[in-house]
Design an enzyme around this catalytic site. Structure first.
Site, PDB file in Angstrom:
ATOM      1  N   GLU A   1       2.682   0.195   7.941  1.00 51.36           N
ATOM      2  CA  GLU A   1       2.228   0.685   6.281  1.00 51.36           C
ATOM      3  C   GLU A   1       0.847   1.863   6.399  1.00 51.36           C
ATOM      4  O   GLU A   1       1.138   3.125   5.573  1.00 51.36           O
ATOM      5  CB  GLU A   1       1.830   0.115   5.261  1.00 51.36           C
TER       6      GLU A   1
ATOM      7  N   CYS B   1      -2.017  -3.834   3.025  1.00 50.71           N
ATOM      8  CA  CYS B   1      -1.514  -2.516   2.635  1.00 50.71           C
ATOM      9  C   CYS B   1      -0.580  -2.171   1.585  1.00 50.71           C
ATOM     10  O   CYS B   1      -0.516  -1.633   0.821  1.00 50.71           O
ATOM     11  CB  CYS B   1       0.145  -3.184   4.027  1.00 50.71           C
TER      12      CYS B   1
ATOM     13  N   HIS C   1      -2.536  -1.161  10.640  1.00 52.39           N
ATOM     14  CA  HIS C   1      -0.906  -1.358  10.685  1.00 52.39           C
ATOM     15  C   HIS C   1       0.138   0.152  10.047  1.00 52.39           C
ATOM     16  O   HIS C   1      -0.648   0.705   9.852  1.00 52.39           O
ATOM     17  CB  HIS C   1      -1.005  -3.038   8.985  1.00 52.39           C
TER      18      HIS C   1
ATOM     19  N   CYS D   1       1.579  -7.413   3.650  1.00 46.25           N
ATOM     20  CA  CYS D   1       0.712  -7.861   3.804  1.00 46.25           C
ATOM     21  C   CYS D   1      -0.917  -7.584   2.347  1.00 46.25           C
ATOM     22  O   CYS D   1      -0.210  -6.623   2.351  1.00 46.25           O
ATOM     23  CB  CYS D   1      -0.645  -7.994   5.065  1.00 46.25           C
TER      24      CYS D   1
END
Lengths: 146, 146
Positions: A53, A84, A51, A81
């Site tokens: 992040e 993260c 992801h 999410c």
């Protein structure tokens, strides 16, 4: 002065260029200077953890040679999410600013109380450049369906 | 037959060799064969995301050239944190087996209900080789304090 819109706008413009993955981009700053910028690469890298992040945290960790990102801030186009969010909390990010709310999987919208669980001082601010962030995601999913 | 103790024992023996970081090791199997094994490297790599589980997921993703790890199982010496739990759920790991319970930050012990949130079919089994897993962690923290 923290220029919220400036960094979310930078993230939005980079996220737009990502055509394979869900368009999300994360920026990390320290002393109001950009030190990391990454887009979501889960599909491109075939990596469940890739992801935006997580990739931005890894880049900032490398740049500062420290897994603790004291006095750093994150700007991301979509609410993180739980994966993260926990990484952001553990990295000691001071302030988190995001664009779109993720009412389905967003770690904060879903009331998971991760900040309380971790006894963290993270401050979270949602809805910055929300309309532009929502539009970016809507366009992606519209294109995906057609 | 799934040999629970076998893979947790392999993980425990590898975790013991890790002297810098909190000793945690994760193994991923497919069809009862080991496809990934990683230890916690947060301090060594200066990477906030470098928990054993994330590194093992990345290795398995690479090996199978897929971020979805269908029909795979994970064995880890300590209950995963929320970051790792969400990654495990997203990777479609079928069964998760762990040794020590983490009553402070464990994603399952803390009642976060991540499985329900994600509408996931992950099954979680805790307390496998629990005594040996607890002892490994206790020894590490005792040494750290002295």
């Amino acid at each position: 002065m923290i220029m919220l819109n400036k960094f979310i706008k930078i993230a939005l413009s980079k996220a737009k260029k990502n055509s394979v993955d869900i368009p999300v981009c994360a920026v990390i700053t320290k002393n109001n200077e950009l030190i990391a910028l990454k887009t979501n690469k889960r599909e491109q890298n075939n990596d469940v953890s890739a992801h935006a992040e997580i990739l931005a945290l890894q880049e900032a960790n490398k740049k500062l040679n420290n897994w603790r990102l004291d006095d750093c801030e994150m700007f991301v186009t979509l609410e993180p999410c739980p994966m993260c969010a926990w990484a952001i909390i553990n990295a000691r990010i001071k302030n988190l600013y995001f664009g779109s709310y993720d009412l389905k999987y967003g770690a904060f919208s879903c009331g998971l109380n991760l900040i309380k669980l971790a006894n963290s001082k993270l401050s979270v601010f949602g809805g910055i450049e929300e309309e532009a962030s929502n539009k970016l995601l809507d366009n992606y999913f519209k294109k995906l369906r057609s």
